[in-house]
Design an enzyme around this catalytic site. Structure first.
Site, PDB file in Angstrom:
ATOM      1  N   ALA A 198      64.517 -35.321  77.784  1.00  0.00           N
ATOM      2  CA  ALA A 198      63.589 -34.720  76.822  1.00  0.00           C
ATOM      3  C   ALA A 198      62.163 -34.877  77.348  1.00  0.00           C
ATOM      4  CB  ALA A 198      63.733 -35.415  75.472  1.00  0.00           C
ATOM      5  N   GLU A 271      77.172 -33.008  72.173  1.00  0.00           N
ATOM      6  CA  GLU A 271      76.994 -34.113  71.213  1.00  0.00           C
ATOM      7  C   GLU A 271      75.825 -33.711  70.333  1.00  0.00           C
ATOM      8  OE1 GLU A 271      78.842 -36.744  70.817  1.00  0.00           O
ATOM      9  OE2 GLU A 271      80.094 -36.609  72.609  1.00  0.00           O
ATOM     10  N   CYS A 305      71.661 -39.921  65.236  1.00  0.00           N
ATOM     11  CA  CYS A 305      72.702 -38.983  64.801  1.00  0.00           C
ATOM     12  C   CYS A 305      73.741 -39.678  63.927  1.00  0.00           C
ATOM     13  CB  CYS A 305      73.364 -38.325  66.008  1.00  0.00           C
ATOM     14  SG  CYS A 305      73.971 -39.524  67.193  1.00  0.00           S
TER      15      CYS A 305
HETATM   16  P1  NAD Z   1      66.677 -31.031  70.854  1.00  0.00           P
HETATM   17  O1  NAD Z   1      67.888 -30.212  70.634  1.00  0.00           O
HETATM   18  O2  NAD Z   1      65.384 -30.519  70.342  1.00  0.00           O
HETATM   19  O3  NAD Z   1      66.466 -31.283  72.420  1.00  0.00           O
HETATM   20  C1  NAD Z   1      67.460 -31.872  73.228  1.00  0.00           C
HETATM   21  C2  NAD Z   1      67.207 -31.493  74.675  1.00  0.00           C
HETATM   22  O4  NAD Z   1      67.318 -30.082  74.803  1.00  0.00           O
HETATM   23  C3  NAD Z   1      65.828 -31.864  75.205  1.00  0.00           C
HETATM   24  O5  NAD Z   1      65.971 -32.305  76.534  1.00  0.00           O
HETATM   25  C4  NAD Z   1      65.093 -30.536  75.137  1.00  0.00           C
HETATM   26  O6  NAD Z   1      64.050 -30.478  76.083  1.00  0.00           O
HETATM   27  C5  NAD Z   1      66.203 -29.573  75.509  1.00  0.00           C
HETATM   28  N1  NAD Z   1      66.088 -28.143  75.149  1.00  0.00           N
HETATM   29  C6  NAD Z   1      66.795 -27.154  75.731  1.00  0.00           C
HETATM   30  N2  NAD Z   1      66.517 -25.965  75.241  1.00  0.00           N
HETATM   31  C7  NAD Z   1      65.630 -26.169  74.293  1.00  0.00           C
HETATM   32  C8  NAD Z   1      64.983 -25.282  73.405  1.00  0.00           C
HETATM   33  N3  NAD Z   1      65.198 -23.970  73.414  1.00  0.00           N
HETATM   34  N4  NAD Z   1      64.139 -25.818  72.524  1.00  0.00           N
HETATM   35  C9  NAD Z   1      63.941 -27.157  72.500  1.00  0.00           C
HETATM   36  N5  NAD Z   1      64.541 -28.040  73.354  1.00  0.00           N
HETATM   37  C10 NAD Z   1      65.372 -27.544  74.239  1.00  0.00           C
HETATM   38  O7  NAD Z   1      67.027 -32.483  70.262  1.00  0.00           O
HETATM   39  P2  NAD Z   1      66.061 -33.737  70.136  1.00  0.00           P
HETATM   40  O8  NAD Z   1      65.062 -33.444  69.072  1.00  0.00           O
HETATM   41  O9  NAD Z   1      65.588 -34.172  71.486  1.00  0.00           O
HETATM   42  O10 NAD Z   1      67.099 -34.861  69.639  1.00  0.00           O
HETATM   43  C11 NAD Z   1      67.480 -34.982  68.320  1.00  0.00           C
HETATM   44  C12 NAD Z   1      68.845 -34.367  68.088  1.00  0.00           C
HETATM   45  O11 NAD Z   1      69.793 -34.946  68.964  1.00  0.00           O
HETATM   46  C13 NAD Z   1      69.382 -34.631  66.689  1.00  0.00           C
HETATM   47  O12 NAD Z   1      69.937 -33.473  66.167  1.00  0.00           O
HETATM   48  C14 NAD Z   1      70.457 -35.690  66.926  1.00  0.00           C
HETATM   49  O13 NAD Z   1      71.480 -35.721  65.970  1.00  0.00           O
HETATM   50  C15 NAD Z   1      70.973 -35.291  68.250  1.00  0.00           C
HETATM   51  N6  NAD Z   1      71.669 -36.411  68.866  1.00  0.00           N
HETATM   52  C16 NAD Z   1      73.031 -36.389  68.889  1.00  0.00           C
HETATM   53  C17 NAD Z   1      73.724 -37.457  69.450  1.00  0.00           C
HETATM   54  C18 NAD Z   1      75.223 -37.448  69.520  1.00  0.00           C
HETATM   55  O14 NAD Z   1      75.756 -38.238  70.275  1.00  0.00           O
HETATM   56  N7  NAD Z   1      75.915 -36.590  68.792  1.00  0.00           N
HETATM   57  C19 NAD Z   1      73.027 -38.542  69.984  1.00  0.00           C
HETATM   58  C20 NAD Z   1      71.643 -38.538  69.933  1.00  0.00           C
HETATM   59  C21 NAD Z   1      70.968 -37.451  69.378  1.00  0.00           C
END
Ligand code: NAD
Length: 499
Positions: A198, A271, A305
């Protein structure tokens, strides 16, 4: 392959990081491609969410550099795949040891860029490292099958082969462990990896790359690509040499990436978000249930999460539970993760604070009672105080959405039969908690709850040996345990007839 490397390091790291670390070389601002540190064409500022100070920058790769990274991982794959499992394990075990040797520095970097308390960050390094060790060992046992033959004089068997290059895309809430949980499985089975952290938390990922280099991973086996999430991920999803996509993040972005990956038919593991119910059974001790619910809700400031978003309490103990929960919640100390005694840090950004407030306002407008959580005492603009809402209904955002903030919503229920459909009334299906003793009720819930993981009388449920993952819109596939290999391997069947 034309790699345009600029190997300068530490060009713009501010004084905000260096004084905190014993080993300054762990701070890397450049991307890591084919064993080299590479500058892109622009910088992305990285903030300390506790102070809003810029603590450094990571680099934004240009599309040709990303192509170089994908080519480097593809070129490194055959030799890495063909190593003995023991030789791959040796690199992973060295990486594991280096991670633990530098545990304090890695945790410090995490507090600076993510905001969680130092104790939580140290815990995450242990948790993350445990996957590296576990998969190093399990890689030696990535067996195929022999099959009783239905063809005369033939031998039938399957091989489990590494799939090739894997793209690993990770979120900011667990900037270390979400990487190792994927990378350790992929590397142990023989894949090469492109890690896209991220943009909020690149330093934890880049420090892992520095330690991987010291552990002796050959160039191209581990690459870290930084830049704008949407651009980098779209390119990784569309690239044909990338054969596996493993994503942890929001359900919204996960769906987007699945669409982008469809064109090249990758193996996708997702995930995604969660909206965990926390169910208190009528025979449960109220004080104990409240203690556990607070622990399950406020980890990582609710940005987890697995966070218990919807807390279901029998009507007979409802008011007593609210009182016990509020009392327990008052012990949470909110502040900068480095401060002594702090148990909850800031949210990741001011946007996240605004979303938390929106969730509270929506609930109160629709009739919820705000029992505790005054924002007047928040120690800074990115902080949100632990908040308790009672009388929550399924029409409220706090019930419907993954709220990802320190806001707990509590509901009263009368009968278990009414409770199960209510707990399942969400598009998510990651984790659920049950607290109680009556085995018939527990069994009814274990069968009825539509969640990938159900934890009974324990807040802690994750670990290297368990299959972590969700159902419904919480995801596809599993991480950790022997099932973790499935995401990075393919089965080849062979029939040896008439030899
Ligand atoms: P996010 O979906 O905004 O981003 C995750 C990753 O995707 C980042 O590296 C981001 O840069 C990238 N990305 C790719 N395309 C993108 C786009 N079009 N717009 C934005 N980002 C993009 O998630 P987040 O805010 O970094 O993390 C929080 C989320 O992660 C929550 O929904 C949480 O539940 C989930 N999460 C799930 C688990 C699991 O194991 N199920 C674990 C941790 C976090």
């Amino acid at each position: 392959m034309s790699l345009s490397f600029n190997t300068t390091t530490h060009s713009k790291v501010t004084d905000a990081i260096m004084p905190y670390l014993k080993d300054a070389r762990l701070v890397r601002e450049l991307a890591y491609i084919n064993g080299k540190w590479v500058y892109g064409n622009d910088d992305i500022a990285v903030f300390n969410p506790a102070t809003n100070d810029v603590i450094g920058h990571c680099t934004q790769l240009q599309p040709p550099q990303l192509d170089d990274a994908i080519a480097a991982a593809a070129n490194a794959f055959p030799a890495w795949r063909d190593l003995l499992a023991d030789e791959r394990a040796a690199r992973l075990l060295r990486w594991h040891d280096l991670i633990l040797e530098h545990k304090e520095d890695l945790a410090t970097l995490m507090v600076l860029e993510q905001g969680k308390s130092l104790a939580d960050a140290l815990g995450e390094i242990d948790y993350g490292a445990s996957f590296v060790r576990w998969f190093a060992e399990e890689g030696r046992r990535a067996y195929g099958d022999t099959i009783p033959s239905h063809i005369a004089n033939a031998q039938l068997a399957t091989l489990r082969e590494p799939i090739g290059v894997a793209a690993l895309i990770t979120p900011w809430n667990f900037p270390h462990a979400m990487i190792t949980r994927k990378a350790a499985a992929a590397l142990a089975i023989g894949c090469t990896v492109l890690i896209k952290p991220a943009s909020e938390t690149p330093f934890s990922a880049l420090a892992l790359a520095e330690l991987a280099e010291r552990a002796g991973f050959p160039p191209g086996v581990i690459n870290v690509v930084t830049g704008r999430g949407a651009d980098i991920c779209a390119a990784l999803c569309r690239a044909d040499p990338v054969r596996a996509l493993s994503f942890t993040g929001s359900t919204r972005v996960g769906k987007l990436l699945l669409e982008q990956a469809a064109g090249t038919v990758k193996k996708c593991s997702m995930e995604l978000g969660g909206n965990a119910p926390f169910i208190v059974l009528p025979d449960m001790d109220i004080a104990e249930a409240a203690r556990a619910a607070v622990a399950a809700k406020f980890q990582t400031a609710g940005q987890d999460c697995l966070a218990a978003n919807r807390i279901f309490v029998p009507r007979s103990g409802y008011e007593a539970f609210l009182e016990a929960f509020a009392g327990e919640m008052a012990h949470i100390k909110v502040g900068n993760g480095f401060e002594q005694g702090v148990t909850m840090g800031p949210l990741i950004s001011h946007r996240a604070v605004a979303k938390a407030q929106e969730i509270v306002d929506d609930a109160v407008t629709k009739g919820a009672r705000l029992i505790a959580g005054s924002q007047h005492s928040a120690p800074g603009p990115n902080f949100f105080m632990p908040t308790l809402l009672a009388d929550v209904t399924p029409q409220m955002k706090v019930f419907r959405e993954e709220n990802f903030c320190p806001v707990a919503g509590v509901l009263a229920y009368d009968h278990l039969d009414e409770l199960i459909p209510l707990a399942n009334d969400t598009e998510y299906g990651l984790a659920a908690y049950v607290y109680g003793h009556d085995i018939r009720h527990i069994w009814q819930l274990l069968r009825g709850l539509e969640f990938g993981m159900v934890s009974v009388n324990s807040v802690k449920m994750t670990g290297h040996g368990i299959p972590f993952g969700g159902i419904k819109q919480s995801g596809l596939g599993r991480e950790g345990s022997r099932h973790g290999f499935d995401e990075y391997s393919q089965i080849k069947y062979y029939c040896l007839g008439n030899l």
